[in-house]
Design an enzyme around this catalytic site. Structure first.
Site, short mmCIF file in Angstrom:
data_model
loop_
_atom_site.label_atom_id
_atom_site.label_comp_id
_atom_site.label_asym_id
_atom_site.label_seq_id
_atom_site.Cartn_x
_atom_site.Cartn_y
_atom_site.Cartn_z
N ASP A 121 46.39 57.63 38.49
CA ASP A 121 47.20 58.83 38.70
C ASP A 121 48.35 58.89 37.69
OD1 ASP A 121 47.69 61.07 40.63
OD2 ASP A 121 49.62 60.06 40.86
N GLU A 148 38.49 40.86 33.48
CA GLU A 148 38.25 39.54 34.07
C GLU A 148 37.08 39.58 35.05
OE1 GLU A 148 41.80 38.57 36.25
OE2 GLU A 148 43.04 38.65 34.46
C1 NOJ Z 1 48.32 63.84 40.35
C2 NOJ Z 1 47.51 64.02 41.59
O1 NOJ Z 1 46.22 64.40 41.24
C3 NOJ Z 1 48.25 65.04 42.42
O2 NOJ Z 1 47.49 65.49 43.51
C4 NOJ Z 1 49.56 64.45 42.85
O3 NOJ Z 1 50.29 65.43 43.53
C5 NOJ Z 1 50.36 63.97 41.65
N1 NOJ Z 1 49.57 63.25 40.70
C6 NOJ Z 1 51.46 63.06 42.08
O4 NOJ Z 1 50.92 61.82 42.45
#
Ligand code: NOJ
Length: 533
Positions: free
Chosen positions: A198, A249
């Site tokens: 993310d 790893e």
């Molecule tokens: C990207 C994620 O896909 C989204 O849904 C989220 O709100 C933001 N990152 C923050 O984590």
């Protein structure tokens, strides 16, 4: 092909109206039947759910809403039995404000090691009453929130690029880096096949946290703000090299996939150099409007950029953060990423055009060499849901902008499985955390099974042909390089996509997949695959 499961909205076994791991396990065979190679699960970790689970309070446990670690293990085992690989989401840019680390940071003094795990600074102004800089949250409003103090001293501020419940971690701190090595190993030891990372473009900030002169709202998760000191800083790359060495790893083909809203594609390619991540979502492709020149250009740029570092190109049209692609591609007034659409939005799509473009865009995408990502429900042809009452909307974007932006709930409505079952088969109790529209049953999976003209059977046929003809690893060459009709050869398949406003004659050959019923011509907003001699 990797299929994104958004656990809250996939299938609810417990009956509380929120999807869960047991629900996923029970429905995995339908994904195997669709022709999926791998699933990616959005977060199911312990979380107050202020951002639908992207606010994680414990990275190595399952939120009771979704089940237990034992439920996760059962899901993983069932997926592997079905030949599906499992990729989990990891959220390293921030934690929840309910995470033990942030609770400790709140309770500790300025300058303490507890605060040093986050980006906490004194404010500006005589009393420190102004935020440390002018950055804005992706979800609207300031990117800083002030900490309370108990001793009467001026409170410091913490950075949150997203919601105020999502404080950003300080990745210059070795303790943070080591903790994420541990988290990666925890899930790798359990047997996961990789991670979707993310906000992979956000972890490193410019060390001086300088003001940014904002010309327009931040959108595209920061992509529109290239040059912004919070996004796409070069410091991220050493983090990915460290993560790659952890993943390497382990045996098998474990992968790291970047959620990096970075432009241009040549810059994004740096995220997937041989010692960094394996793949990165192709958001420039997702953001491309329904325009032949633009589509051809982004395909060429993608293939060139990713090939330059020896990585596969990726393709994606929908996910849980964007307007579902049939609706999006038919908007007559574009909507910035994350803003969403609702009943009062300008330029709302014509439903018939949306459906045709959605199918055509998918058929074009599934012909392209590389790795394709699908978002749950797109195989059913689901459009964006517009009519969600304000008091049922959950996206922080909606609330932080006072309803000015609808946000992302419209693509997250729980799936319809059976037209005549409670909650359309999503939940045995009939509950659903976001309301499902009355017409949802028309899109139910059981209505589409076996109907050759349905969206489900189109996806199934295209995925089977993609595999049979080895399109993922074939090479692409254009038959035409201008005009509003795209014609390309990918391996032994010719793909034709009509983005013009009139029907076009199809080249001679055997049609093996088509997004619309064909006579001799291909209608506008349609695509077909042919075997030519
Ligand atoms: C990207 C994620 O896909 C989204 O849904 C989220 O709100 C933001 N990152 C923050 O984590």
């Amino acid at each position: 092909m990797i299929y994104q499961i958004y656990p809250r909205s996939f299938a609810d076994a417990s009956g509380d109206g929120i999807g869960d791991l047991a629900g996923i396990t029970a429905r995995l065979d339908s994904l195997a039947a669709l022709g999926v190679d791998a699933i990616w699960l959005s977060p199911f970790y312990t979380s107050p759910q202020k951002d639908a689970g992207y606010d994680v309070a414990d990275f190595t446990d399952v939120d009771p809403l979704f089940g237990t670690l034992a439920d996760f293990d059962r899901m993983l085992e069932r997926a592997h039995d079905l030949g599906l690989r499992v990729i989990v989401d990891i959220v390293p840019n921030h934690t929840s404000d309910a995470h033990a680390w942030f609770q400790a940071a709140r309770a500790s003094a300025p300058g303490s090691p507890e605060r040093a795990r986050y980006i906490v600074r004194d404010g500006r102004g005589p009393e420190g009453e102004l935020p440390p800089n002018n950055w804005e949250s992706v979800f609207g409003g300031p990117a800083w929130t002030r900490l309370d103090t108990t001793d009467g001293s001026p409170g410091q501020w913490y950075l949150h690029l997203f919601d105020s419940s999502q404080p950003d971690l300080d990745w210059t701190n070795e303790e943070v880096r080591a903790e994420f090595d541990r988290i990666l190993r925890f899930w790798l030891d359990r047997g996961v096949d990789g991670f979707r990372v993310d906000v992979a473009h956000g972890l490193a900030k410019h060390p001086d946290l300088p003001d940014f002169v904002i010309s327009e709202d931040i959108d595209s998760m920061g992509a529109a703000q290239m040059g912004h000191p919070a996004w796409a800083q070069q410091g991220v790359h050493e983090i990915w090299r460290r993560w790659r060495s952890v993943v390497d790893e382990y045996d098998g083909d474990r992968i790291l996939t970047a959620e990096a809203w970075v432009e241009p594609l040549s810059e994004m390619a740096a995220w997937v150099r041989p010692d960094e991540m394996h793949q990165a979502f192709n958001f420039p492709y997702l953001m491309t409007p329904w325009d032949a020149d633009a589509v051809r250009t982004v395909i060429d740029d993608s293939l060139a950029a990713f090939a330059s570092v020896g990585a596969p190109s990726t393709w994606v049209l929908s996910n849980h953060d964007v307007i579902r692609h049939p609706s999006r591609l038919a908007l007559t007034v574009p909507s910035p990423q994350g803003h969403g659409i609702g009943p009062d939005s300008p330029g709302l799509p014509d439903p018939a055009v949306a459906q045709m473009r959605g199918r055509a865009a998918t058929l074009l995408m599934l012909a392209l060499p590389g790795s394709a990502y699908l978002f749950q429900g797109e195989e059913l042809g689901l459009p964006e849901v517009l009519d969600i009452p304000a008091d049922r909307r959950e996206d922080p974007t909606f609330h932080r902008t006072g309803g000015e932006r609808y946000g992302r709930d419209g693509c997250r409505v729980p799936l319809p499985w059976e037209a005549d079952a409670p909650a359309f088969g999503f939940s045995p109790s009939g509950e659903s955390w976001l309301p499902q529209p009355g017409w949802w049953g028309e899109y139910a999976r059981d209505r589409q099974e076996g109907d050759r003209e349905s969206s489900l059977e189109l996806y199934r046929a295209a995925l089977a042909a993609r595999r049979e003809h080895g399109l993922a690893s074939a090479s692409l060459s254009w038959e035409t390089t201008d005009g509003d009709v795209l014609i390309a050869r990918v391996g032994d398949v010719m793909v034709v996509c009509n983005l013009s406003t009139s029907p076009v004659d199809l080249p001679a050959g055997e049609v093996i997949a088509a997004s619309e019923r064909l006579d001799d011509s291909l209608p506008p907003n349609a695509a077909a695959w042919l075997l030519t001699t």
